[in-house]
Design a protein around this motif. Structure first.
Motif, PDB file in Angstrom:
ATOM      1  N   UNK A  16       0.832  -1.206   0.000  1.00  0.00           N
ATOM      2  CA  UNK A  16       0.000   0.000   0.000  1.00  0.00           C
ATOM      3  C   UNK A  16       0.865   1.254   0.000  1.00  0.00           C
ATOM      4  N   UNK A  17       1.902   1.254   0.838  1.00  0.00           N
ATOM      5  CA  UNK A  17       2.804   2.410   0.885  1.00  0.00           C
ATOM      6  C   UNK A  17       3.521   2.600  -0.450  1.00  0.00           C
ATOM      7  N   UNK A  18       3.964   1.515  -1.051  1.00  0.00           N
ATOM      8  CA  UNK A  18       4.633   1.608  -2.355  1.00  0.00           C
ATOM      9  C   UNK A  18       3.690   2.175  -3.410  1.00  0.00           C
ATOM     10  N   UNK A  19       2.454   1.716  -3.397  1.00  0.00           N
ATOM     11  CA  UNK A  19       1.460   2.196  -4.362  1.00  0.00           C
ATOM     12  C   UNK A  19       1.200   3.687  -4.160  1.00  0.00           C
ATOM     13  N   UNK A  20       0.967   4.085  -2.913  1.00  0.00           N
ATOM     14  CA  UNK A  20       0.690   5.489  -2.636  1.00  0.00           C
ATOM     15  C   UNK A  20       1.885   6.368  -2.992  1.00  0.00           C
ATOM     16  N   UNK A  21       3.084   5.915  -2.635  1.00  0.00           N
ATOM     17  CA  UNK A  21       4.282   6.687  -2.962  1.00  0.00           C
ATOM     18  C   UNK A  21       4.420   6.853  -4.467  1.00  0.00           C
ATOM     19  N   UNK A  22       4.244   5.772  -5.214  1.00  0.00           N
ATOM     20  CA  UNK A  22       4.331   5.846  -6.676  1.00  0.00           C
ATOM     21  C   UNK A  22       3.264   6.784  -7.239  1.00  0.00           C
ATOM     22  N   UNK A  23       2.078   6.749  -6.672  1.00  0.00           N
ATOM     23  CA  UNK A  23       1.004   7.633  -7.134  1.00  0.00           C
ATOM     24  C   UNK A  23       1.364   9.097  -6.915  1.00  0.00           C
ATOM     25  N   UNK A  24       1.905   9.410  -5.748  1.00  0.00           N
ATOM     26  CA  UNK A  24       2.295  10.786  -5.474  1.00  0.00           C
ATOM     27  C   UNK A  24       3.497  11.210  -6.318  1.00  0.00           C
ATOM     28  N   UNK A  25       4.381  10.274  -6.622  1.00  0.00           N
ATOM     29  CA  UNK A  25       5.497  10.573  -7.528  1.00  0.00           C
ATOM     30  C   UNK A  25       4.953  10.904  -8.915  1.00  0.00           C
ATOM     31  N   UNK A  31      10.637  12.491  -4.377  1.00  0.00           N
ATOM     32  CA  UNK A  31      10.607  11.198  -3.687  1.00  0.00           C
ATOM     33  C   UNK A  31      10.278  11.323  -2.193  1.00  0.00           C
ATOM     34  N   UNK A  32      11.007  12.157  -1.469  1.00  0.00           N
ATOM     35  CA  UNK A  32      10.794  12.263  -0.026  1.00  0.00           C
ATOM     36  C   UNK A  32       9.405  12.823   0.291  1.00  0.00           C
ATOM     37  N   UNK A  33       8.984  13.831  -0.455  1.00  0.00           N
ATOM     38  CA  UNK A  33       7.638  14.372  -0.255  1.00  0.00           C
ATOM     39  C   UNK A  33       6.571  13.323  -0.558  1.00  0.00           C
ATOM     40  N   UNK A  34       6.788  12.543  -1.601  1.00  0.00           N
ATOM     41  CA  UNK A  34       5.833  11.483  -1.960  1.00  0.00           C
ATOM     42  C   UNK A  34       5.756  10.431  -0.859  1.00  0.00           C
ATOM     43  N   UNK A  35       6.899  10.054  -0.303  1.00  0.00           N
ATOM     44  CA  UNK A  35       6.901   9.071   0.790  1.00  0.00           C
ATOM     45  C   UNK A  35       6.179   9.615   2.018  1.00  0.00           C
ATOM     46  N   UNK A  36       6.445  10.870   2.341  1.00  0.00           N
ATOM     47  CA  UNK A  36       5.787  11.460   3.510  1.00  0.00           C
ATOM     48  C   UNK A  36       4.286  11.610   3.290  1.00  0.00           C
ATOM     49  N   UNK A  37       3.885  12.008   2.094  1.00  0.00           N
ATOM     50  CA  UNK A  37       2.457  12.148   1.790  1.00  0.00           C
ATOM     51  C   UNK A  37       1.787  10.776   1.819  1.00  0.00           C
ATOM     52  N   UNK A  38       2.481   9.761   1.320  1.00  0.00           N
ATOM     53  CA  UNK A  38       1.943   8.398   1.352  1.00  0.00           C
ATOM     54  C   UNK A  38       1.747   7.937   2.791  1.00  0.00           C
ATOM     55  N   UNK A  39       2.718   8.203   3.630  1.00  0.00           N
ATOM     56  CA  UNK A  39       2.624   7.805   5.046  1.00  0.00           C
ATOM     57  C   UNK A  39       1.449   8.507   5.718  1.00  0.00           C
TER      58      UNK A  39
END
Length: 77
Positions: A16-25, A31-39
């Motif tokens: 789920x985190x990988x999917x959300x991170x990829x979506x935000x990317x 990358x870091x903003x996408x990971x934080x937004x996914x979290x």
């Protein structure tokens, strides 16, 4: 905390985190903003599910308004 369930939950959460991170990317976040937004997004989702049984039941309209608010808050323009 069950030893059989824990690895499954870890895999599901990671996917789920990988999917959300990829979506935000894909939405253009670094990358870091996408990971934080996914979290943050995942935490809001899990938190909502945990709180839901203890909150007054939402009408369909209330849920739709809440969902629109979440989308507008978490998804970059």
């Amino acid at each position: 905390d069950h030893p059989v369930v824990q690895p499954v939950l870890h895999r599901v959460s990671q996917r789920r985190m990988d999917y959300l991170t990829a979506s935000f990317r894909q939405a253009g976040l670094p990358r870091l903003d996408a990971q934080n937004r996914a979290r943050l997004t995942y935490a809001a989702y899990v938190g909502f599910l945990q709180l839901r049984p203890h909150q007054p039941k939402m009408t369909h309209e209330e849920f739709e308004e809440y969902l629109e608010h979440v989308i507008n808050t978490l998804i970059p323009l």
